[in-house]
Design a protein around this motif. Structure first.
Motif, PDB file in Angstrom:
ATOM      1  N   LYS A  34      52.651 -64.057 -50.068  1.00 28.04           N
ATOM      2  CA  LYS A  34      51.806 -65.121 -49.498  1.00 28.04           C
ATOM      3  C   LYS A  34      51.765 -66.327 -50.435  1.00 28.04           C
ATOM      4  O   LYS A  34      51.839 -67.470 -50.000  1.00 28.04           O
ATOM      5  CB  LYS A  34      50.378 -64.589 -49.270  1.00 28.04           C
ATOM      6  CG  LYS A  34      50.208 -63.876 -47.931  1.00 28.04           C
ATOM      7  CD  LYS A  34      48.800 -63.343 -47.766  1.00 28.04           C
ATOM      8  CE  LYS A  34      47.768 -64.445 -47.692  1.00 28.04           C
ATOM      9  NZ  LYS A  34      47.294 -64.803 -46.396  1.00 28.04           N
ATOM     10  N   ILE A  43      49.476 -65.971 -41.168  1.00 31.18           N
ATOM     11  CA  ILE A  43      49.115 -64.609 -40.716  1.00 31.18           C
ATOM     12  C   ILE A  43      47.809 -64.687 -39.910  1.00 31.18           C
ATOM     13  O   ILE A  43      46.725 -64.747 -40.481  1.00 31.18           O
ATOM     14  CB  ILE A  43      48.945 -63.639 -41.910  1.00 31.18           C
ATOM     15  CG1 ILE A  43      50.182 -63.672 -42.810  1.00 31.18           C
ATOM     16  CG2 ILE A  43      48.647 -62.226 -41.429  1.00 31.18           C
ATOM     17  CD1 ILE A  43      50.095 -62.753 -44.031  1.00 31.18           C
ATOM     18  N   PRO A  44      47.920 -64.716 -38.560  1.00 29.32           N
ATOM     19  CA  PRO A  44      46.695 -64.642 -37.762  1.00 29.32           C
ATOM     20  C   PRO A  44      46.268 -63.185 -37.595  1.00 29.32           C
ATOM     21  O   PRO A  44      47.119 -62.300 -37.456  1.00 29.32           O
ATOM     22  CB  PRO A  44      47.115 -65.238 -36.401  1.00 29.32           C
ATOM     23  CG  PRO A  44      48.598 -65.404 -36.435  1.00 29.32           C
ATOM     24  CD  PRO A  44      49.133 -64.850 -37.721  1.00 29.32           C
ATOM     25  N   GLY A  45      44.961 -62.931 -37.599  1.00 30.69           N
ATOM     26  CA  GLY A  45      44.482 -61.546 -37.455  1.00 30.69           C
ATOM     27  C   GLY A  45      43.393 -61.453 -36.400  1.00 30.69           C
ATOM     28  O   GLY A  45      42.389 -62.174 -36.466  1.00 30.69           O
ATOM     29  N   HIS A  46      43.599 -60.590 -35.415  1.00 31.68           N
ATOM     30  CA  HIS A  46      42.552 -60.389 -34.385  1.00 31.68           C
ATOM     31  C   HIS A  46      41.394 -59.607 -34.995  1.00 31.68           C
ATOM     32  O   HIS A  46      41.583 -58.772 -35.884  1.00 31.68           O
ATOM     33  CB  HIS A  46      43.126 -59.652 -33.157  1.00 31.68           C
ATOM     34  CG  HIS A  46      42.153 -59.626 -32.007  1.00 31.68           C
ATOM     35  ND1 HIS A  46      41.221 -58.616 -31.863  1.00 31.68           N
ATOM     36  CD2 HIS A  46      41.947 -60.499 -30.994  1.00 31.68           C
ATOM     37  CE1 HIS A  46      40.487 -58.874 -30.777  1.00 31.68           C
ATOM     38  NE2 HIS A  46      40.912 -60.007 -30.231  1.00 31.68           N
ATOM     39  N   GLN A  49      41.487 -55.870 -35.918  1.00 31.54           N
ATOM     40  CA  GLN A  49      42.381 -55.309 -36.935  1.00 31.54           C
ATOM     41  C   GLN A  49      41.585 -54.607 -38.037  1.00 31.54           C
ATOM     42  O   GLN A  49      40.409 -54.912 -38.276  1.00 31.54           O
ATOM     43  CB  GLN A  49      43.219 -56.440 -37.547  1.00 31.54           C
ATOM     44  CG  GLN A  49      44.242 -57.005 -36.574  1.00 31.54           C
ATOM     45  CD  GLN A  49      45.418 -56.071 -36.377  1.00 31.54           C
ATOM     46  OE1 GLN A  49      46.189 -55.825 -37.298  1.00 31.54           O
ATOM     47  NE2 GLN A  49      45.569 -55.534 -35.177  1.00 31.54           N
ATOM     48  N   ILE A  54      43.015 -57.312 -42.332  1.00 31.97           N
ATOM     49  CA  ILE A  54      42.271 -58.559 -42.107  1.00 31.97           C
ATOM     50  C   ILE A  54      42.043 -59.302 -43.428  1.00 31.97           C
ATOM     51  O   ILE A  54      41.959 -60.521 -43.463  1.00 31.97           O
ATOM     52  CB  ILE A  54      40.949 -58.277 -41.330  1.00 31.97           C
ATOM     53  CG1 ILE A  54      40.730 -59.352 -40.267  1.00 31.97           C
ATOM     54  CG2 ILE A  54      39.726 -58.209 -42.192  1.00 31.97           C
ATOM     55  CD1 ILE A  54      41.506 -59.249 -39.041  1.00 31.97           C
ATOM     56  N   ALA A  57      44.545 -61.987 -43.704  1.00 32.47           N
ATOM     57  CA  ALA A  57      44.750 -62.944 -42.603  1.00 32.47           C
ATOM     58  C   ALA A  57      44.405 -64.363 -43.053  1.00 32.47           C
ATOM     59  O   ALA A  57      43.418 -64.582 -43.753  1.00 32.47           O
ATOM     60  CB  ALA A  57      43.887 -62.536 -41.414  1.00 32.47           C
ATOM     61  N   ASP A  58      45.234 -65.331 -42.648  1.00 26.99           N
ATOM     62  CA  ASP A  58      44.923 -66.736 -42.934  1.00 26.99           C
ATOM     63  C   ASP A  58      43.871 -67.252 -41.974  1.00 26.99           C
ATOM     64  O   ASP A  58      43.191 -68.226 -42.262  1.00 26.99           O
ATOM     65  CB  ASP A  58      46.199 -67.591 -42.797  1.00 26.99           C
ATOM     66  CG  ASP A  58      47.224 -67.201 -43.842  1.00 26.99           C
ATOM     67  OD1 ASP A  58      46.846 -67.119 -45.031  1.00 26.99           O
ATOM     68  OD2 ASP A  58      48.385 -66.930 -43.482  1.00 26.99           O
ATOM     69  N   THR A  60      41.146 -65.592 -38.721  1.00 25.78           N
ATOM     70  CA  THR A  60      40.778 -64.473 -37.849  1.00 25.78           C
ATOM     71  C   THR A  60      40.170 -65.062 -36.579  1.00 25.78           C
ATOM     72  O   THR A  60      39.664 -66.182 -36.592  1.00 25.78           O
ATOM     73  CB  THR A  60      39.745 -63.543 -38.513  1.00 25.78           C
ATOM     74  OG1 THR A  60      38.604 -64.321 -38.886  1.00 25.78           O
ATOM     75  CG2 THR A  60      40.312 -62.861 -39.733  1.00 25.78           C
ATOM     76  N   LEU A  66      43.027 -67.395 -31.463  1.00 24.15           N
ATOM     77  CA  LEU A  66      44.355 -67.180 -32.048  1.00 24.15           C
ATOM     78  C   LEU A  66      45.426 -67.897 -31.230  1.00 24.15           C
ATOM     79  O   LEU A  66      46.410 -68.398 -31.778  1.00 24.15           O
ATOM     80  CB  LEU A  66      44.651 -65.683 -32.176  1.00 24.15           C
ATOM     81  CG  LEU A  66      43.704 -64.920 -33.137  1.00 24.15           C
ATOM     82  CD1 LEU A  66      44.104 -63.455 -33.223  1.00 24.15           C
ATOM     83  CD2 LEU A  66      43.664 -65.534 -34.525  1.00 24.15           C
ATOM     84  N   CYS A  82      49.084 -60.281 -36.718  1.00 27.51           N
ATOM     85  CA  CYS A  82      48.353 -59.012 -36.841  1.00 27.51           C
ATOM     86  C   CYS A  82      47.433 -58.888 -35.630  1.00 27.51           C
ATOM     87  O   CYS A  82      46.303 -59.390 -35.616  1.00 27.51           O
ATOM     88  CB  CYS A  82      47.583 -58.976 -38.153  1.00 27.51           C
ATOM     89  SG  CYS A  82      48.718 -58.966 -39.551  1.00 27.51           S
TER      90      CYS A  82
END
Ligand code: 13P
Ligand code: SF4
Length: 368
Positions: A34, A43-46, A49, A54, A57-58, A60, A66, A82
């Motif tokens: 990173k 890095i998107p994170g739902h 996750q 998470i 994640a950049d 959330t 997202l 993610c």
């Protein structure tokens, strides 16, 4: 071979190297990649996750946020998503040709999205046109394949998420007198009910038998609900609610609208993942909540709000198993592959499908 075995045989599986690394080694690898890649990597994170994912994640968010972030981001060359497959497909559709989207584990699907395929959708459309003529606008929850989004886009419809479903259903009714809502019957029913459609004006389309489940005159039908559901949220029941009401009379019950109509009707509040997070964040210290949504999120809410009493509405709830496929090892593998110039688990929606799917997504983003 069952579907999972076929998928496993086709998709690349996690190499031994990552299985043998310690948590510390995996985290160090992710951190250093990173750092090295900076803004070239996103890095998107739902929210569903795991914490171990998470933390890297950049950004959330829920599925709407997202999608919006993917549509805005033009800096990142590599997007390691993610979340689950349909979210990565959405990100691919909304980004430029040169931006690459990867899903760390191809087995991260969505059982609800799997309840509608494009062949069933085309067959349903033909059947419904015979019954109702050109009076129907299709709406699809983003939890659906790119092919279905494309079909909906080509037929003047749009996508919806749980954050904007009411707005989109109103929008659909401003265009046509009926709507077909895929693939989640519960989100469709709860949303239409909230804007004043009566339950006896909603029919259910059964894609397995290609029949309409409805008692009454067809001209009464305003909403046609695809017979699909979320296998996580269907595990919240009216019995769970009765138990909480008895054991904790002062507790507020808040649920996701993927829960059944009966559960939503008996709850105090219902709304998207984001709505749930914001409602709990805004509540005073000492307040108490029973939450009807995915367990990774509920556990995170519990640890982020030690001053509040938070429990899962269903004490035996487990996380969404497909969301949970993304773990530290798969994230490290995915990032390491990007660094090595390999396109492991690349998500690529073909141009023709993407064109119409983007129409459906953009109609939603314009309204959101
Ligand atoms: P939202 O992120 O729109 O709340 O949807 C929840 C969900 O089930 C995602 O799969
Ligand atoms: Fe799909 Fe339900 Fe999991 Fe969301 S929670 S990804 S709708 S199975």
């Amino acid at each position: 071979m069952n579907i999972l075995e076929t998928l496993e045989a086709k998709s690349k599986m996690l190499p031994e190297k990552y299985k043998n690394m310690s948590v510390q080694e995996l985290e160090d690898m992710i951190r250093s990649i990173k750092e090295k890649m900076g803004k070239k990597l996103f890095i998107p994170g739902h929210h569903y996750q795991k914490d171990e994912v998470i933390q890297f994640a950049d950004a959330t968010g829920d599925s709407l946020k997202l999608a919006q972030l993917s549509a805005e981001n033009r800096e990142a060359e590599h997007i390691v998503f993610c979340g689950v497959h349909f979210m990565a497909e959405t990100a691919d559709i909304l980004t430029t040709e040169s931006q690459k989207v990867y899903l760390p584990d191809m087995r991260a699907g969505c059982s609800m999205a799997d309840m509608a395929d494009i062949y069933q959708t085309e067959r349903a459309w033909e059947f419904l046109q015979v019954l109702f003529g050109d009076t129907i606008l299709p709406l699809t929850y983003v939890n659906s394949t790119a092919a279905i989004k494309s079909f909906v886009g080509a037929n003047s419809g749009a996508t919806v998420t749980s954050s904007n479903a009411e707005k989109m259903v109103r929008w659909a009714f401003s265009k046509k007198e009926r709507l077909l809502f895929l693939p989640d019957q519960h989100l469709g029913r709860n949303t239409a009910f909230n804007i004043g459609v009566n339950l006896d004006e909603m029919a259910v389309y059964n894609p397995i038998e290609n029949i309409l489940e409805f008692d009454g005159p067809l001209e009464k039908v305003k909403v046609i609900l695809w017979k699909g559901h979320c296998s996580v949220h269907e595990n919240f029941t009216v019995q769970n609610i009765a138990h909480v009401r008895e054991a904790y009379p002062d507790m507020k019950i808040i649920v996701h609208p993927e829960c059944s109509r009966e559960v939503v009707a008996l709850s105090d509040m219902a709304g998207s993942t984001n709505y749930i997070i914001e409602a709990i964040e805004a509540s005073p210290a000492g307040s108490s909540w029973a939450v009807g949504t995915e367990m990774n999120l509920v556990n995170r809410l519990i640890s982020q709000h030690p001053d509040k009493q938070i429990i899962s509405l269903n004490p035996h709830m487990c996380p969404c198993l497909t969301m949970n496929r993304i773990d530290l090892q798969h994230l490290a593998w995915s990032l390491d592959s990007v660094v090595q110039g390999q396109e492991t688990n690349l998500i690529k929606v073909d141009e023709e499908t993407a064109f119409n799917a983007k129409l459906a997504l953009n109609r939603m983003l314009e309204q959101s």
